[in-house]
Each structure stands twice: as structure tokens, then as C-alpha cells.
Scaffold this active site. Structure first.
Site, short mmCIF file in Angstrom:
data_model
loop_
_atom_site.label_atom_id
_atom_site.label_comp_id
_atom_site.label_asym_id
_atom_site.label_seq_id
_atom_site.Cartn_x
_atom_site.Cartn_y
_atom_site.Cartn_z
CG HIS A 1 -3.72 -5.23 1.20
ND1 HIS A 1 -4.18 -4.57 0.09
CD2 HIS A 1 -4.39 -4.68 2.25
CE1 HIS A 1 -5.10 -3.68 0.44
NE2 HIS A 1 -5.26 -3.73 1.75
CD GLN B 1 -2.97 -1.13 2.25
OE1 GLN B 1 -2.65 -1.70 3.29
NE2 GLN B 1 -4.10 -0.48 2.13
CB CYS C 1 -9.34 -0.97 1.85
SG CYS C 1 -7.71 -1.30 1.17
CG LEU C 2 -5.85 2.91 5.38
CD1 LEU C 2 -4.54 2.99 6.14
CD2 LEU C 2 -6.80 4.02 5.82
CG HIS D 1 -8.13 -5.95 5.06
ND1 HIS D 1 -9.34 -5.40 4.67
CD2 HIS D 1 -7.18 -5.10 4.57
CE1 HIS D 1 -9.12 -4.31 3.97
NE2 HIS D 1 -7.80 -4.09 3.90
O1 K1U Z 1 -5.31 -2.42 4.98
C1 K1U Z 1 -5.90 -1.36 5.06
O2 K1U Z 1 -6.26 -0.80 4.06
C2 K1U Z 1 -6.20 -0.76 6.41
C3 K1U Z 1 -7.61 -1.04 6.89
C4 K1U Z 1 -7.59 -2.27 7.76
C5 K1U Z 1 -8.89 -2.94 8.08
C6 K1U Z 1 -10.00 -2.24 8.50
C7 K1U Z 1 -11.17 -2.90 8.81
C8 K1U Z 1 -11.24 -4.26 8.72
C9 K1U Z 1 -10.14 -4.95 8.28
C10 K1U Z 1 -8.96 -4.30 7.98
C11 K1U Z 1 -8.07 0.19 7.68
O3 K1U Z 1 -7.49 0.54 8.65
S1 K1U Z 1 -9.47 1.05 7.08
C12 K1U Z 1 -9.71 2.33 8.31
C13 K1U Z 1 -10.26 1.84 9.58
O4 K1U Z 1 -10.71 0.71 9.69
C14 K1U Z 1 -10.25 2.74 10.77
C15 K1U Z 1 -9.85 4.05 10.68
C16 K1U Z 1 -9.87 4.87 11.80
C17 K1U Z 1 -10.27 4.37 13.01
C18 K1U Z 1 -10.68 3.06 13.12
C19 K1U Z 1 -10.66 2.24 12.01
ZN ZN Z 2 -6.70 -2.67 2.76
#
Ligand code: K1U
Ligand code: ZN
Length: 174
Positions: free
Chosen positions: A140, A51, A94-95, A136
Site C-alpha cells: 500500500h 487507506q 483489503c479494507l 500487503h
Molecule cells: O490493508 C488492509 O486493507 C487490511 C487487510 C489486511 C490483510 C488481510 C489479509 C491478508 C493480508 C492483509 C484486512 O484486514 S482485510 C480484513 C481481514 O483480513 C479480517 C477482518 C476481520 C477479521 C479477520 C480478518
Molecule cells: Zn489492503
């Protein structure tokens, strides 16, 4: 530590299979620190190296609650050893696919072998959000996105929206 730009859908890098980390050294620890900084800045709870454009089997997670001390975890060359038959559903984000969330069903528990940031082999059992987040992030490393676990119709809509946005961004760039 440096905040790195995030790779966003539909960048083909997100479909690349990441290569194992051959040696856990200071360079790898520096990448992990940059990933944590990038994840905290986003903010998110996990991040895989691809990422930030690095096709290496390395991921970071921090599931500390707001107001609690940071609890960064680094997983190098993670391998899922076992998965439970029991499944759980979690609304994932997902970021690399900002502002899109969808329910995903995955095994509720896993056991995992990995190297820690000192290069020591570890094994853990994970359930709850840690199990979901690890799966998750490991997806990736294999070029799989959480939208691959939803319906084809919804996935195509998301990809179309992000492809259009990328074209708009591209046409505005000098
Ligand atoms: O991998 C990524 O893109 C990161 C993703 C991880 C994830 C989130 C939810 C379930 C499984 C995996 C994230 O962090 S998305 C953002 C998020 O979940 C979040 C952001 C701020 C506060 C709390 C959560
Ligand atoms: Zn992701």
C-alpha cells in the site's frame, strides 16, 4: 481517537507512493491511534495510512485472536531487508476493496527495519500471517494493491465492479 473514512477502489489515492515520516512526534502517534481505531472498527488486521487518505509511510497491524487482549503494532518507514525464497499462499482481503478475497503468493518470511511509535529503530524477522500482512501493507505504501498479484482478467473484473459501484454512489449523492 477518531474513526476515519476508508479510501475505496478505484480512488487514485490508492496508487500514490507514500512519503517517509520525517519525525515521529505526537501528531504521528495520533494518526497511528486513529488508524488503529479505524482498523478495529472495520474490522481488519492491518491498515496503511494511505487507506485513510494520508500518503505517509506508516502502517498498523493487530493479529490478536478474537477474545485475546489487543496487540497493536505500529511500523513507521518500514523497509524489507531480506525475503525468503520459500513462498506461502494466503487468502487476502483489503479494507479498500471490501468483500473481495483472493489467494496471493508471497515470500514466506521477511526481515524488516522500521521505527516504532517512540521513533526507535527496530529490526524483526516475520513469518506466517505477520509476514503476509506486513507485505500487503508495505505494498500500500508503494501504491500496490493485492489485486496486482492476481491474474489480469480477475483484476480487471474487480476494478470494473468497483468503478461501477462508485459511479452509482456518485449519481445518488446530492
Ligand atoms: O490493508 C488492509 O486493507 C487490511 C487487510 C489486511 C490483510 C488481510 C489479509 C491478508 C493480508 C492483509 C484486512 O484486514 S482485510 C480484513 C481481514 O483480513 C479480517 C477482518 C476481520 C477479521 C479477520 C480478518
Ligand atoms: Zn489492503
Amino acid at each position: 481517537m477518531t474513526i476515519k473514512p476508508l479510501i475505496i477502489l478505484p480512488d487514485p489515492l490508492l496508487r500514490q507512493i507514500s512519503a517517509p515520516v520525517e519525525r515521529v512526534d505526537d501528531d504521528v502517534r495520533r494518526i497511528a491511534d486513529d488508524m488503529l481505531e479505524t482498523m478495529y472498527d472495520a474490522p481488519g488486521i492491518g491498515l496503511a495510512a494511505i487507506q485513510i487518505g494520508l500518503p505517509r509511510r506508516l502502517l498498523v497491524i493487530d493479529l490478536a485472536k478474537e477474545g485475546d487482549d489487543a496487540a497493536p503494532q505500529v511500523f513507521i518507514n518500514p523497509e524489507i531487508l531480506t525475503s525468503t525464497d520459500e513462498r506461502s499462499v494466503y487468502e487476502e482481503g483489503c479494507l479498500s476493496i471490501p468483500d473481495y478475497y483472493a489467494e496471493v503468493e508471497r515470500p514466506a518470511g521477511i526481515t524488516l527495519r522500521y521505527l516504532d511509535r517512540e521513533g526507535r529503530q527496530q529490526e524483526i524477522a516475520a513469518d506466517g500471517l505477520l509476514a503476509t500482512c506486513l507485505q500487503h501493507e508495505i505494498d500500500h505504501l508503494n501504491g500496490v494493491l493485492f489485486i496486482d498479484h492476481i491474474s489480469k482478467l480477475k483484476r480487471e473484473m474487480v476494478v470494473r465492479k468497483f468503478t461501477k459501484a462508485a459511479k452509482t454512489r456518485g449519481s445518488k449523492a446530492i
